[in-house]
Scaffold this active site. Structure first.
Site: not given
Length: 576
Positions: A549, A553
């Site tokens: 992340h 994302d």
């Protein structure tokens, strides 16, 4: 000294290589282990380092040229002080410990002297710094032939067999089984009767060769290494213990006169073993050195000596630890304790499993793991495989599997979403314009390795199917090369082959994502037919994307997964 740099042999069937890039120019100074040039063969791409400090005297081929294995591609002038630069008619492919005086010679060598070839711990990947010798298949004094397996090694990336670089006699074994040493450490000496020295008759005395020892390169034909010519001082045949190269620094004030390897020191530090205790341990290594196994055995014994055993009325309980008398308990308590202890067995963790454990912890602590899951209807591919698998096997020689289609769809999606194929270097994003696709391969009894399909973006469905079959076979037969297990950009792990439906795999560092493939199973699903919902039986599959992340994302991960799904569900024969 004039050193000839040759096109290395990077595999048994490799006969030529192409120079991709020169990192140095003619007349430029280069240091030992600096990259000199890059080559490409039909199996591996790799970088070739300089064998010594020196100046590039000549470059004989340009970038893009394809050269036969063994051809001289460049000349390095290494001023080691061992031989004058103006010796004419000489060809040095090894090293001479001291300058030989002019004299007459009728033979190149004697069988008694032979050539001593140093066998070193090979480098099996970019980040691999050490290896463990699992087993010697030959013993000192054995006659060996070129390509005979000498020993097996285990690293954090691969277990493999190391062959002999030449015919000869295994003169000495310097590192024993289960010892872990750094890459480049000399583990054995091979005495070969083949001499790689050619001097004019007036330049060498016959008895000079008898009195000195010639150290020649053992890497030119070794599939596990790039070529290297090392200049070594004379080895004294009467010296049975050769000091091993090690980067650790000793502290005499704490250690006395004893040497401890970095690996031993790391274990000692983690297990709170003092220098006073280390001095008391009897080492089984070369010159009485303490090996990893010596220290682990000491720690095990130390722990067991401080752990009281529960004894029954006869004072006998097989727990594998030192028995000590303790206050008697009730018969019920004793019975429960005996049942519990008798059902527990301590099994030593093998080297590859330890390394996997360490890498998984590193990955967990490096990447911010997030997982997304998507369901894929595999009906079209399921039908195609059932209809074409026999014909495909006959025509192409490999089985047609779901992994071939999944790999192809993944590569296409990676090209559309390059950040998923990238890596992070500090605060910079490193984008790759190529896809080196890692395929996780399970190894019996309890191992895992991730070889890579290099330039997977250049392969069609058939090419990927063949590549997957090839790397799986090489993994299980211990035939992987360093290039096979390095340089990956994205990994697929197929736990579905064991019947698992869903998983959340750990990212293979330094990559930013990994795709988990679940089993294809028939399930009842809701489908729309002519505007009406209905129940149908379809072969369905879950795909999981574990992604970092820090860069990938939820939006990017979701788009990437959906693209793979679209390619698979809308399969037609012409699109692959």
């Amino acid at each position: 000294m004039r050193i000839e740099i040759i096109m290395p042999k990077m595999g048994e069937s490799i006969t030529e290589g192409t120079i991709i890039k020169w990192h140095k120019s003619k007349g430029e100074h280069i240091k030992k282990d600096e990259i000199l040039f890059e080559i490409s063969t039909d199996k591996v791409d790799t970088e070739i380092p300089a064998q010594e400090d020196g100046i590039i005297e000549d470059i004989l081929f340009k970038e893009g040229d394809t050269i036969a294995v063994g051809e001289i591609v460049a000349v390095l002038n290494a001023d080691t002080g061992l031989l004058p630069r103006d010796v004419e008619g000489s060809k040095i492919t090894g090293s001479i410990p001291e300058m030989l005086p002019p004299a007459e010679i009728k033979e190149k060598s004697t069988a008694a002297a032979g050539n001593l070839i140093e066998i070193s711990m090979p480098k099996m990947g970019e980040s691999v710094m050490e290896g463990t010798i699992l087993r010697w298949t030959k013993k000192a004094g054995d006659i060996v032939k070129r390509d005979d397996i000498l020993f097996e090694i285990s690293t954090d990336k691969v277990d493999t067999e190391v062959p002999s670089p030449a015919d000869g006699i295994l003169d000495k074994i310097l590192v024993q089984e289960q010892e872990t040493v750094e890459v480049g450490t000399i583990v054995a000496i091979l005495r070969s009767t083949q001499v790689e020295l050619s001097l004019t008759p007036s330049e060498v005395r016959a008895d000079a060769i008898d009195e000195s020892v010639l150290i020649v390169s053992n890497n030119a034909d070794n599939d596990l290494n790039v070529p290297a010519i090392s200049i070594n001082k004379e080895i004294n045949d009467s010296n049975d213990s050769m000091p091993l190269r090690n980067s650790g620094k000793e502290r005499p004030e704490d250690r006395g006169d004893r040497f401890y390897s970095p690996l031993v020191m790391n274990i000692a530090q983690k297990e709170s073993v003092s220098f006073e205790e280390l001095r008391k341990i009897a080492g089984t290594g070369i010159g009485g050195r303490i090996t990893k196994n010596d220290l682990l055995q000491y720690i095990k014994n130390r722990t067991s000596e401080t752990t009281p055993s529960v004894t029954n009325a006869m004072g006998n309980l097989n727990t594998g630890v030192t028995q000590k008398t303790v206050p008697l308990k009730t018969s019920s308590e004793q019975s429960n304790a005996q049942q519990f202890l008798g059902a527990v067995e301590r099994v030593p963790m093998d080297n590859i499993r330890q390394k996997i454990m360490q890498h998984m912890i590193t990955s967990r602590d490096t990447s911010v793991h997030v997982a997304g899951v998507i369901e894929v209807d595999m009906t079209r591919i399921y039908q195609f495989i059932n209809a074409k698998k026999e014909l495909f096997l006959q025509q192409e020689g490999v089985k047609l599997t779901y992994m071939s289609f999944i790999s192809y769809a993944t590569v296409q999606a990676l090209r559309e979403f390059p950040f998923v194929n990238a890596s992070i270097d500090g605060n910079a994003i490193v984008q790759k314009r190529f896809v080196n696709l890692g395929i996780a391969v399970a190894l019996e009894p309890n191992g895992l390795i991730v070889p890579n399909i290099k330039n997977a973006h250049e392969k069609n469905l058939v090419g990927l199917a063949k590549a997957i079959t090839d790397i799986a076979a090489k993994s299980r037969n211990k035939k992987l090369t360093p290039d096979d297990i390095s340089g990956g950009t994205f990994t697929i792990t197929n736990y579905g082959v064991f019947g698992t439906l869903l998983g959340t795999p750990i990212i293979n560092q330094p990559e930013l994502a990994i795709l988990g493939v679940g089993a294809v199973v028939k399930r009842a699903v809701v489908v729309e037919v002519d505007g009406m919902d209905t129940i149908a039986i379809k072969p369905m599959m879950y795909l999981t994307l574990s992604h970092d992340h820090r860069l990938v994302d939820g939006m990017l991960g979701g788009k990437f997964l959906n693209r793979i799904k679209d390619i698979l569900q809308n399969f037609n024969e012409k699109s692959f």
